[in-house]
Design an enzyme around this catalytic site. Structure first.
Site, short mmCIF file in Angstrom:
data_model
loop_
_atom_site.label_atom_id
_atom_site.label_comp_id
_atom_site.label_asym_id
_atom_site.label_seq_id
_atom_site.Cartn_x
_atom_site.Cartn_y
_atom_site.Cartn_z
N ASP A 37 -17.12 22.56 -101.48
CA ASP A 37 -18.15 22.68 -100.45
C ASP A 37 -17.61 23.48 -99.26
OD1 ASP A 37 -20.90 20.74 -100.09
OD2 ASP A 37 -20.22 21.87 -98.34
N TYR A 158 -36.40 32.71 -101.76
CA TYR A 158 -35.88 31.48 -102.37
C TYR A 158 -36.49 31.28 -103.76
CZ TYR A 158 -34.78 26.54 -103.05
OH TYR A 158 -34.33 25.35 -103.56
N LYS A 162 -34.46 31.42 -107.36
CA LYS A 162 -34.41 30.27 -108.27
C LYS A 162 -35.06 30.58 -109.62
CE LYS A 162 -32.17 27.33 -105.72
NZ LYS A 162 -30.85 26.82 -106.14
N LEU A 192 -35.70 13.49 -101.28
CA LEU A 192 -35.38 12.98 -99.94
C LEU A 192 -33.87 12.88 -99.75
CD1 LEU A 192 -38.10 10.23 -99.37
CD2 LEU A 192 -38.07 12.61 -98.60
#
Length: 269
Positions: A37, A158, A162, A192
């Site tokens: 990350d 985006y 994708k 979420l």
């Protein structure tokens, strides 16, 4: 039950949200996990938490916009655990302020999203595949999005990036299947994650809920468990597929919620 015991997994974007869920679940089920990350402190914390739970994990810095950083993450995985048999290409960016409709979008943002959202999948796979071939096979899982399957008012770059991931997934699967390498995608709807909870107004969540087939929103573990399945030998005859995990948001005629509301109002008169 150790569903991925003996496997070595590299999870990009693994410090939070979907990546963190997948990393934790795979570690719990026996895999050795590398969490990569840009937020290296978050990645280190995630790895430490996994180790406290009895799993095996380590962290490495990743800038998914840079080829050398992606290669370094794969190399670190192999140096740490001797091989790589699972790659979860999970890094993805979006920007609602610059990624607009086709006429008004920022073209530099188009290039940035294509580079990070699509090219990073290509590069991660490119560097991992030779190691997987040596290991006798492996599983590559790519995070796509439901934005790949439907048009929208914003986020043109985006969605296009994708959609490219969905088809790149098929190409990888077709090209390296005979080497025992499977490649699949997962396409989340609204999930979420902490980022979604912190940035989406309640009114927007209500709009999504109106069009979901299910009476609740998705959680990070809903994607994490899908990734775990695709990483495991339970899915050994599945390749080239993108599993849509979106609560039935896209399955019905788009007029259905409004028609139901119209019918209820008519009955009440």
């Amino acid at each position: 039950m150790k569903r991925v015991e003996g496997k070595v997994a590299l999870v990009t974007g693994g410090a939070s949200g979907i990546g963190l869920s997948a990393a934790a679940l795979m570690a719990k089920e026996g895999a050795k996990v590398i969490i990569a990350d840009f937020n290296i402190e978050g990645a280190k914390e995630a790895a430490e938490n996994i180790k406290k739970q009895g799993g095996e994990a380590a962290a490495v810095f990743l800038d998914a916009s840079k080829e050398e950083s992606i290669k370094a993450a794969v190399d670190f995985t192999v140096e740490q655990y001797g091989t790589i048999t699972v790659l979860f290409n999970n890094v993805g960016l979006t920007n609602l302020h610059k990624d607009l409709d086709v006429v008004n979008m920022d073209l530099e943002e188009w290039d940035r999203l294509m580079n990070v959202n699509t090219k990073s999948v290509l590069l991660g796979s490119r560097f991992a595949i030779p190691h997987m071939i040596k290991a006798g096979g492996g599983s590559i899982i790519n995070t796509a999005s439901m934005a790949a399957f439907a048009g929208d008012a914003l986020r043109s770059a985006y969605g296009a990036s994708k959609a490219a991931v969905v088809n790149l997934t098929r190409y990888i699967a077709a090209q390296y299947g005979k080497d025992g390498i499977r490649c699949n995608g997962v396409a989340p709807g609204l999930i979420l994650t902490p980022a979604a909870k912190n940035n989406m107004p309640e009114a927007v969540l209500d709009i999504f809920a109106k069009y979901n087939a299910l009476p609740y929103h998705g959680e990070a573990d809903d994607i994490g468990y899908t990734v775990l399945f695709l990483a495991s030998d339970e899915s050994k005859f599945i390749t080239g597929q993108t599993i849509q995990v979106e609560g039935g948001h896209y399955i019905s005629n788009p007029t259905m919620p409004d028609f139901n509301q119209f019918a209820e109002q008519s009955r009440s008169k």
